[in-house]
Motif scaffolding. Structure first.
Motif, PDB file in Angstrom:
ATOM      1  N   TRP A 147       1.514   3.035   8.265  1.00  0.00           N
ATOM      2  CA  TRP A 147       1.416   3.744   6.966  1.00  0.00           C
ATOM      3  C   TRP A 147       1.798   5.251   7.086  1.00  0.00           C
ATOM      4  CZ3 TRP A 147      -2.122   4.360  10.751  1.00  0.00           C
ATOM      5  CH2 TRP A 147      -2.871   5.489  10.638  1.00  0.00           C
ATOM      6  N   CYS A 148       2.106   5.702   5.893  1.00  0.00           N
ATOM      7  CA  CYS A 148       2.680   7.310   5.991  1.00  0.00           C
ATOM      8  C   CYS A 148       1.483   8.083   5.667  1.00  0.00           C
ATOM      9  CB  CYS A 148       3.830   7.558   4.872  1.00  0.00           C
ATOM     10  SG  CYS A 148       4.228   8.949   4.878  1.00  0.00           S
ATOM     11  N   PRO A 149       1.107   9.212   6.462  1.00  0.00           N
ATOM     12  CA  PRO A 149      -0.040  10.007   6.127  1.00  0.00           C
ATOM     13  C   PRO A 149       0.371  10.988   4.997  1.00  0.00           C
ATOM     14  CG  PRO A 149       0.734  10.363   8.369  1.00  0.00           C
ATOM     15  CD  PRO A 149       1.637   9.218   7.867  1.00  0.00           C
ATOM     16  N   GLY A 150       1.733  11.383   4.959  1.00  0.00           N
ATOM     17  CA  GLY A 150       2.256  12.141   3.928  1.00  0.00           C
ATOM     18  C   GLY A 150       1.988  12.009   2.554  1.00  0.00           C
ATOM     19  N   CYS A 151       2.132  10.604   2.169  1.00  0.00           N
ATOM     20  CA  CYS A 151       2.128  10.397   0.827  1.00  0.00           C
ATOM     21  C   CYS A 151       1.469   9.326   0.443  1.00  0.00           C
ATOM     22  CB  CYS A 151       3.719   9.984   0.276  1.00  0.00           C
ATOM     23  SG  CYS A 151       4.379   8.720   1.133  1.00  0.00           S
ATOM     24  N   GLN A 152       0.716   8.471   1.372  1.00  0.00           N
ATOM     25  CA  GLN A 152      -0.163   7.592   1.066  1.00  0.00           C
ATOM     26  C   GLN A 152      -1.520   7.993   0.979  1.00  0.00           C
ATOM     27  OE1 GLN A 152       1.673   4.203   3.432  1.00  0.00           O
ATOM     28  NE2 GLN A 152      -0.134   3.396   2.689  1.00  0.00           N
ATOM     29  N   SER A 160      10.989   8.494  10.087  1.00  0.00           N
ATOM     30  CA  SER A 160      10.615   9.291   8.764  1.00  0.00           C
ATOM     31  C   SER A 160      10.238   8.697   7.511  1.00  0.00           C
ATOM     32  CB  SER A 160      11.708  10.362   8.502  1.00  0.00           C
ATOM     33  OG  SER A 160      12.033  11.353   9.540  1.00  0.00           O
ATOM     34  N   CYS A 161       9.385   8.896   6.688  1.00  0.00           N
ATOM     35  CA  CYS A 161       9.092   8.288   5.516  1.00  0.00           C
ATOM     36  C   CYS A 161      10.173   8.449   4.506  1.00  0.00           C
ATOM     37  CB  CYS A 161       7.917   8.847   4.910  1.00  0.00           C
ATOM     38  SG  CYS A 161       7.497   8.112   3.245  1.00  0.00           S
ATOM     39  N   HIS A 162      10.708   7.317   3.772  1.00  0.00           N
ATOM     40  CA  HIS A 162      11.710   7.414   2.852  1.00  0.00           C
ATOM     41  C   HIS A 162      11.308   8.564   1.637  1.00  0.00           C
ATOM     42  CE1 HIS A 162      14.061   4.570   5.196  1.00  0.00           C
ATOM     43  NE2 HIS A 162      13.412   3.526   4.872  1.00  0.00           N
ATOM     44  N   ARG A 163      10.154   8.514   1.450  1.00  0.00           N
ATOM     45  CA  ARG A 163       9.519   9.134   0.231  1.00  0.00           C
ATOM     46  C   ARG A 163       9.307  10.532   0.482  1.00  0.00           C
ATOM     47  NH1 ARG A 163       5.777   5.367  -2.417  1.00  0.00           N
ATOM     48  NH2 ARG A 163       4.435   6.020  -0.686  1.00  0.00           N
ATOM     49  N   CYS A 164       8.657  10.915   1.462  1.00  0.00           N
ATOM     50  CA  CYS A 164       8.052  12.253   1.726  1.00  0.00           C
ATOM     51  C   CYS A 164       8.612  12.947   3.040  1.00  0.00           C
ATOM     52  CB  CYS A 164       6.671  12.311   1.649  1.00  0.00           C
ATOM     53  SG  CYS A 164       5.749  11.668   3.175  1.00  0.00           S
ATOM     54  N   GLY A 165       9.195  12.131   3.907  1.00  0.00           N
ATOM     55  CA  GLY A 165       9.784  12.704   5.383  1.00  0.00           C
ATOM     56  C   GLY A 165       8.950  12.686   6.551  1.00  0.00           C
ATOM     57  N   LEU A 184       0.891  -1.201   0.026  1.00  0.00           N
ATOM     58  CA  LEU A 184      -0.196  -0.112   0.052  1.00  0.00           C
ATOM     59  C   LEU A 184       0.841   1.190  -0.077  1.00  0.00           C
ATOM     60  CD1 LEU A 184      -2.893  -1.169   2.516  1.00  0.00           C
ATOM     61  CD2 LEU A 184      -3.203  -0.573  -0.001  1.00  0.00           C
ATOM     62  N   TRP A 185       1.867   1.232   0.565  1.00  0.00           N
ATOM     63  CA  TRP A 185       2.863   2.411   0.695  1.00  0.00           C
ATOM     64  C   TRP A 185       3.583   2.411  -0.712  1.00  0.00           C
ATOM     65  CZ3 TRP A 185       8.086   2.762  -0.468  1.00  0.00           C
ATOM     66  CH2 TRP A 185       8.753   4.336   0.175  1.00  0.00           C
ATOM     67  N   ALA A 186       4.079   1.393  -1.153  1.00  0.00           N
ATOM     68  CA  ALA A 186       4.637   1.473  -2.688  1.00  0.00           C
ATOM     69  C   ALA A 186       3.823   2.160  -3.707  1.00  0.00           C
ATOM     70  CB  ALA A 186       4.994   0.142  -3.061  1.00  0.00           C
TER      71      ALA A 186
HETATM   72 ZN   LIG Z   1       5.566   9.297   2.970  1.00  0.00          ZN
END
Ligand SMILES: [Zn+2]
Length: 296
Positions: A243-248, A221-226, A174-176
């Motif tokens: 999950w990452c709330p920033g980019c998912q 930190s999320c590797h994609r959005c921080g 789901l993150w990917a």
């Molecule tokens: Zn993220």
């Protein structure tokens, strides 16, 4: 009460040693029934009174009950055991630890949510970890899920749609694909379902991930959005979801249903950093505050 506290302490130790690690071996002389598969990740260690439950990411639960004697022991690989090996009831090996159960009065395994036991449910779906699985059939099953309001997180774990996706890979794919875990599955386009399932198949066949993007990384930190990775309990089986709330944000719902947030501090945490341990430590603090005198 003293024995219950001892069970709590054992659970904290087991969490630190086992959670988030792949099972390299599982041997259970004293236990019939379903067994966790080698390669699956240990996800939770729960306690209820004098009972300890170890939960794997494919939903298999090992339930152990103790009286005055008996407990889980932890040994480093190669370390001498304090009890004879032939008295071990269960042995679980991960990369750096071996957990051994001695003297439990009952041991059993089951699935947290087993659709095959459900009276209205049908057979298991195609096993997504097989090379020759018909992906388009799997996509059809996902697209035609009977509960049109079900979240994509629940659908991915429903073994009638496809079998083989455990909780670790659910969180990671789901993150990917940048899809919100509470997205309504019926809103996903066919291409999005296909992308999720192909990624699941690829990951399961390769038996990665060695490095997780979200699973077990709450507060980091999320590797994609921080942004900071979050964790909650979710769904029918109340599994731990990262999950990452920033980019998912793909198909993000206006309201997040059925969420049980786990309190994750953003301040540094010492010792056992797993969310289950936070819950435990809060419980212990509450018990102390209530003036229970049996703590030592
Ligand atoms: Zn993220």
């Amino acid at each position: 009460m003293r024995e219950v506290n001892s069970v709590y302490r054992t659970a904290v130790t087991l969490r630190t040693a086992l959670i988030g690690k792949q099972t390299l071996a599982f041997d259970a002389l004293g236990c019939d029934g379903i067994r966790p598969a080698v390669g699956h990740t240990i996800e939770e260690v729960r306690t209820f009174g004098k009972n300890i439950e170890i939960v794997w990411d494919d939903g298999v639960v090992l339930h152990s009950t103790f009286r005055l004697t008996g407990s889980w022991h932890l040994y480093r690989r190669g370390e001498r055991w304090s009890k004879p090996r032939d008295r071990a009831q269960v042995v679980i090996a991960v990369s750096d630890w071996i957990a051994v159960c001695f003297g439990a009065i009952s041991l059993e395994t089951f699935r947290d949510f087993d659709p095959r036991r459900h009276p209205i449910l049908g057979k298991l779906g195609p096993n997504i970890s097989h090379h020759d699985v018909d992906i388009e059939e799997c996509v059809d099953r996902m697209m035609h899920y009977e509960d049109r309001e079900a979240t994509v997180s629940d659908v991915l774990l429903d073994q009638r749609v496809v079998s083989g996706i455990g909780n670790v890979f659910r969180c990671e794919i789901l993150w990917a694909c940048e899809i919100h875990p509470w997205a309504c599955a019926s809103e996903l386009k066919r291409a999005e379902c296909r992308e999720l399932l192909l990624l699941a198949q690829e990951s399961l066949i390769a038996q990665i991930p060695n490095e997780m993007a979200v699973y077990g990384r709450q507060g980091k930190s999320c590797h994609r959005c921080g942004d900071l990775i979050r964790v909650a309990h979710h769904g029918e089986a109340s599994r731990v979801l990262y999950w990452c709330p920033g980019c998912q944000i793909g198909h993000q719902p206006l309201v997040s249903p059925n969420i049980t947030p786990l309190s994750i501090d953003r301040t540094p945490v010492f010792g056992d950093t797993h969310p289950a341990s936070h819950v435990l430590m809060n419980e212990l603090a509450t018990m102390r505050g209530d003036g229970q005198d049996s703590f030592n």
